[in-house]
Scaffold this active site. Sequence first.
Site, PDB file in Angstrom:
ATOM      1  N   CYS A   2       0.883  -1.171   0.000  1.00 37.50           N
ATOM      2  CA  CYS A   2       0.000   0.000   0.000  1.00 37.50           C
ATOM      3  C   CYS A   2       0.918   1.219   0.000  1.00 37.50           C
ATOM      4  O   CYS A   2       2.126   1.086   0.149  1.00 37.50           O
ATOM      5  CB  CYS A   2      -0.842   0.054   1.263  1.00 37.50           C
ATOM      6  SG  CYS A   2      -1.888  -1.383   1.494  1.00 37.50           S
ATOM      7  N   ARG A  27       1.525   1.699  -6.042  1.00 34.68           N
ATOM      8  CA  ARG A  27       1.667   0.746  -4.929  1.00 34.68           C
ATOM      9  C   ARG A  27       0.338   0.099  -4.546  1.00 34.68           C
ATOM     10  O   ARG A  27       0.291  -0.796  -3.714  1.00 34.68           O
ATOM     11  CB  ARG A  27       2.235   1.457  -3.693  1.00 34.68           C
ATOM     12  CG  ARG A  27       3.640   1.962  -3.873  1.00 34.68           C
ATOM     13  CD  ARG A  27       4.133   2.581  -2.577  1.00 34.68           C
ATOM     14  NE  ARG A  27       4.208   1.606  -1.509  1.00 34.68           N
ATOM     15  CZ  ARG A  27       5.246   0.828  -1.259  1.00 34.68           C
ATOM     16  NH1 ARG A  27       6.320   0.915  -2.004  1.00 34.68           N
ATOM     17  NH2 ARG A  27       5.218  -0.023  -0.260  1.00 34.68           N
ATOM     18  N   TRP A  74      -3.804  -1.509  -1.338  1.00 35.69           N
ATOM     19  CA  TRP A  74      -3.781  -2.726  -2.142  1.00 35.69           C
ATOM     20  C   TRP A  74      -4.227  -3.808  -1.168  1.00 35.69           C
ATOM     21  O   TRP A  74      -3.502  -4.174  -0.256  1.00 35.69           O
ATOM     22  CB  TRP A  74      -2.360  -2.974  -2.652  1.00 35.69           C
ATOM     23  CG  TRP A  74      -2.209  -4.269  -3.372  1.00 35.69           C
ATOM     24  CD1 TRP A  74      -1.685  -5.428  -2.882  1.00 35.69           C
ATOM     25  CD2 TRP A  74      -2.567  -4.547  -4.721  1.00 35.69           C
ATOM     26  NE1 TRP A  74      -1.703  -6.390  -3.842  1.00 35.69           N
ATOM     27  CE2 TRP A  74      -2.233  -5.895  -4.976  1.00 35.69           C
ATOM     28  CE3 TRP A  74      -3.145  -3.794  -5.743  1.00 35.69           C
ATOM     29  CZ2 TRP A  74      -2.459  -6.505  -6.208  1.00 35.69           C
ATOM     30  CZ3 TRP A  74      -3.367  -4.404  -6.973  1.00 35.69           C
ATOM     31  CH2 TRP A  74      -3.028  -5.734  -7.200  1.00 35.69           C
ATOM     32  N   ASN A 100       0.815   0.070   6.144  1.00 40.25           N
ATOM     33  CA  ASN A 100       1.195  -0.756   5.006  1.00 40.25           C
ATOM     34  C   ASN A 100       1.945  -1.951   5.581  1.00 40.25           C
ATOM     35  O   ASN A 100       2.891  -1.784   6.338  1.00 40.25           O
ATOM     36  CB  ASN A 100       2.118   0.055   4.082  1.00 40.25           C
ATOM     37  CG  ASN A 100       2.816  -0.816   3.061  1.00 40.25           C
ATOM     38  OD1 ASN A 100       2.265  -1.810   2.612  1.00 40.25           O
ATOM     39  ND2 ASN A 100       4.033  -0.442   2.702  1.00 40.25           N
ATOM     40  N   GLY A 101       1.496  -3.169   5.242  1.00 39.77           N
ATOM     41  CA  GLY A 101       2.155  -4.371   5.752  1.00 39.77           C
ATOM     42  C   GLY A 101       1.112  -5.375   6.201  1.00 39.77           C
ATOM     43  O   GLY A 101      -0.056  -5.275   5.830  1.00 39.77           O
ATOM     44  N   GLU A 479       6.846 -20.651 -20.729  1.00 38.42           N
ATOM     45  CA  GLU A 479       6.852 -19.308 -20.135  1.00 38.42           C
ATOM     46  C   GLU A 479       8.040 -18.489 -20.649  1.00 38.42           C
ATOM     47  O   GLU A 479       7.903 -17.298 -20.941  1.00 38.42           O
ATOM     48  CB  GLU A 479       6.869 -19.435 -18.604  1.00 38.42           C
ATOM     49  CG  GLU A 479       6.932 -18.131 -17.839  1.00 38.42           C
ATOM     50  CD  GLU A 479       5.794 -17.157 -18.115  1.00 38.42           C
ATOM     51  OE1 GLU A 479       4.813 -17.518 -18.794  1.00 38.42           O
ATOM     52  OE2 GLU A 479       5.908 -15.995 -17.678  1.00 38.42           O
ATOM     53  N   LYS A 483       7.577 -14.928 -22.590  1.00 37.90           N
ATOM     54  CA  LYS A 483       8.206 -13.670 -22.127  1.00 37.90           C
ATOM     55  C   LYS A 483       8.978 -13.030 -23.265  1.00 37.90           C
ATOM     56  O   LYS A 483       8.895 -11.839 -23.507  1.00 37.90           O
ATOM     57  CB  LYS A 483       9.173 -13.987 -21.000  1.00 37.90           C
ATOM     58  CG  LYS A 483       8.963 -13.696 -19.580  1.00 37.90           C
ATOM     59  CD  LYS A 483       7.826 -13.073 -18.956  1.00 37.90           C
ATOM     60  CE  LYS A 483       6.457 -13.258 -19.476  1.00 37.90           C
ATOM     61  NZ  LYS A 483       5.394 -13.455 -18.568  1.00 37.90           N
ATOM     62  N   GLU A 486       6.623 -11.596 -26.102  1.00 34.30           N
ATOM     63  CA  GLU A 486       5.761 -10.446 -25.810  1.00 34.30           C
ATOM     64  C   GLU A 486       6.524  -9.140 -25.631  1.00 34.30           C
ATOM     65  O   GLU A 486       5.973  -8.083 -25.914  1.00 34.30           O
ATOM     66  CB  GLU A 486       4.805 -10.723 -24.645  1.00 34.30           C
ATOM     67  CG  GLU A 486       5.422 -10.806 -23.286  1.00 34.30           C
ATOM     68  CD  GLU A 486       4.399 -11.166 -22.211  1.00 34.30           C
ATOM     69  OE1 GLU A 486       3.289 -10.647 -22.230  1.00 34.30           O
ATOM     70  OE2 GLU A 486       4.757 -11.970 -21.327  1.00 34.30           O
ATOM     71  N   HIS A 502       9.989 -34.614 -34.849  1.00 34.63           N
ATOM     72  CA  HIS A 502       8.741 -34.899 -35.561  1.00 34.63           C
ATOM     73  C   HIS A 502       8.310 -33.721 -36.435  1.00 34.63           C
ATOM     74  O   HIS A 502       7.138 -33.606 -36.769  1.00 34.63           O
ATOM     75  CB  HIS A 502       7.650 -35.283 -34.565  1.00 34.63           C
ATOM     76  CG  HIS A 502       7.999 -36.513 -33.785  1.00 34.63           C
ATOM     77  ND1 HIS A 502       8.037 -37.770 -34.355  1.00 34.63           N
ATOM     78  CD2 HIS A 502       8.403 -36.678 -32.491  1.00 34.63           C
ATOM     79  CE1 HIS A 502       8.412 -38.656 -33.439  1.00 34.63           C
ATOM     80  NE2 HIS A 502       8.652 -38.011 -32.308  1.00 34.63           N
ATOM     81  N   LYS A 601      -2.867  -5.315 -19.618  1.00 37.37           N
ATOM     82  CA  LYS A 601      -2.556  -6.046 -18.387  1.00 37.37           C
ATOM     83  C   LYS A 601      -3.696  -6.975 -17.998  1.00 37.37           C
ATOM     84  O   LYS A 601      -3.487  -8.052 -17.474  1.00 37.37           O
ATOM     85  CB  LYS A 601      -2.264  -5.047 -17.261  1.00 37.37           C
ATOM     86  CG  LYS A 601      -1.776  -5.668 -15.965  1.00 37.37           C
ATOM     87  CD  LYS A 601      -0.387  -6.245 -16.102  1.00 37.37           C
ATOM     88  CE  LYS A 601       0.062  -7.031 -14.894  1.00 37.37           C
ATOM     89  NZ  LYS A 601       1.125  -7.999 -15.230  1.00 37.37           N
TER      90      LYS A 601
HETATM   91  C1  F6R Z   1       1.976 -12.572 -19.917  1.00 36.37           C
HETATM   92  C2  F6R Z   1       0.774 -12.263 -19.163  1.00 36.37           C
HETATM   93  C3  F6R Z   1      -0.519 -12.809 -19.650  1.00 36.37           C
HETATM   94  C4  F6R Z   1      -1.437 -13.128 -18.457  1.00 36.37           C
HETATM   95  C5  F6R Z   1      -2.819 -13.557 -18.963  1.00 36.37           C
HETATM   96  C6  F6R Z   1      -3.729 -13.954 -17.827  1.00 36.37           C
HETATM   97  O1  F6R Z   1       3.107 -12.019 -19.324  1.00 36.37           O
HETATM   98  O2  F6R Z   1       0.827 -11.563 -18.204  1.00 36.37           O
HETATM   99  O3  F6R Z   1      -0.328 -13.919 -20.456  1.00 36.37           O
HETATM  100  O4  F6R Z   1      -0.855 -14.145 -17.708  1.00 36.37           O
HETATM  101  O5  F6R Z   1      -3.404 -12.514 -19.682  1.00 36.37           O
HETATM  102  O6  F6R Z   1      -3.926 -12.887 -16.957  1.00 36.37           O
HETATM  103  P1  F6R Z   1      -4.408 -13.094 -15.486  1.00 36.37           P
HETATM  104  O7  F6R Z   1      -3.352 -13.848 -14.756  1.00 36.37           O
HETATM  105  O8  F6R Z   1      -4.637 -11.726 -14.952  1.00 36.37           O
HETATM  106  O9  F6R Z   1      -5.668 -13.910 -15.549  1.00 36.37           O
END
Ligand code: F6R
Length: 606
Positions: A2, A27, A74, A100-101, A479, A483, A486, A502, A601
């Site tokens: 927070c 935060r 948060w 915060n904590g 993964e 990364k 993207e 294959h 996001k």
């Molecule tokens: C990649 C990434 C996305 C999310 C996906 C699911 O770095 O962040 O692939 O993992 O959009 O999002 P959440 O976890 O919010 O359901």
Amino acid sequence: MCGITGYVGKRQSLPIVMDQLKRLEYRGYDSSGVALLENGSVHVLKSVGKIRALQDMVERFETQSTTGIGHTRWATHGAPSDANAHPHMDCTGRFAVVHNGIIENYLELREELQMLGHQFKSETDTEVLSHLVEELYEGDLVQTVEETIKKVHGSYAMAVVSNQAKNRIVVARNQSPLVIGLGDGEMFLASDIPAVMPYTRRVLLLEDGDVAIMERDHVEVRHGGKAVERPPFEVTWDEGSAEKAGYEHFMLKEIHEQPQVIRNTLRGRIDDEGTVHIRELEPLEEAIRGAKRVVIAACGTAYHAGCVGKLFMERMLRVPVEIDLASEFRYREPIVDEETLGIVVSQSGETADTLAALREMKGRGAKVVAVVNVVGSSIAREADVPVYTWAGPEICVASTKAYTTQLAVMYLLGLHFANVRGVALEETARLTKELETIPDCVATLMERDDEVERIAATLTEKEDFFFLGRGMDFAVSLEGALKLKEITYLHAEAYAAGEMKHGPLALISPDVPVICLVTSERLREKMISNIKEMKARGGCCLGFLLEGDLQTEQVVDSTFRLPVVDELLMPILSVVPLQMLAYFLARDLGREIDQPRNLAKSVTVE
Ligand code: F6R
């Protein structure tokens, strides 16, 4: 995580506290509030939602107050709501507290205080602080705060204002950041330096166990009941980098937060006997004991965490564990019933497909556990039980700390389920012990980012990448490749190493780097054969290997050595250099790292 702010001086406190809150919104942003001292009273304004909602409220509030504190939340204990927003007051309206904590012993304290007649208005751990201050107050606020912190366990940065202490803010910290900005006839309080930088560059950093008294012309810092010196320092960075704690991007900051946030994820979930016990799951004990199968659904990075979870849980429980992309799940008439335990994984808790998968599971009679980061999100609310990852807000679109904390929860779930079902108890005890070492192992990887940086520098001309592994390493390859693509906008593909012959082997050439993960001694020989297949086609193989694996080292072109833990736990370590690799390559290519093109996001559309 927070954000706390505060001001005491000659100017009006409210606009300054609000401006500081906006600077700390990264935060936390599910609710916010302020407490102002004026005319012998404490006024509290607070609202659920982004700081904009509080702004609308304060614009209608007339005040000349010159002492105030603020908070942007948060959520940890208690969903986002007006009642759970800070500041929290005591019963008499004399003391307002922001925090915060996490107060770990808040339940005990809350019960004790309720027995003494205190009335609680929120579900937060923080509210025990305001009632404790009220209970312990004997005329001296500083002494009261010193007594209060002796009674609480956990992490806190807290600030208290009271109509009993005019023109004063009393603060304390332990394991949560708190800084005081030193002005001329005015003092500023904040969780992070960026929030004081527009006002002053002279800053005093509090240390764990410190209590400080802020007045217009003076700050006194005390430790263990005695005054101590905390020399101020001059901030020379620009504001943008201060917000990122000096890191160039949020992604790098979030990568470096991983040891701490994984520690937070594990905290309170392994008891004194070294047994995993997730209290939140107690109501599901029968469903866990009786489950004939487990079904996991998630998207993107969260899906990749689910892939590791599947392998881990199958090994521990010896029941079938399925994993599905949430966007596919409900369109295939999934076989789910009352004897199925459902798990959905989501950082945001708002991903539309994951939410739909959760509803599908529940509609078919399964009990559903949500592995989720955002408290009070739709997925957290609709699941039978949310198990929080405690990663704190993740600002960079590309998930890093959200993923490793999801992995930590997957391990905790597997170990908890095994304990409840009374299976694999010896293995469970051994793995639990190893799991506790993970934050320190991750911390050692943070110190080696220069090694990954050097590897990345050799790859800036490349356009296609393969990530190969077997078993858990394949799950991590997925993964690693995600990364990379993207944030670098380069093509990267993850393959189960045994599948290359294959078809995809046709794509291997000296121009296509192959990232090879080899973290299982059991599968090493097989991986070496696959690496040789790549080498025979001119492939350049970059090995991410276990420390001491000289055999694989001989067949790869370069080596990054990983600390060794049980192979089931290796993903939470082996993914870290892959996150760094994507980061450094994207940086060297000049990409927009924190907000890659075309991505959001939180994906709230199907
Ligand atoms: C990649 C990434 C996305 C999310 C996906 C699911 O770095 O962040 O692939 O993992 O959009 O999002 P959440 O976890 O919010 O359901």
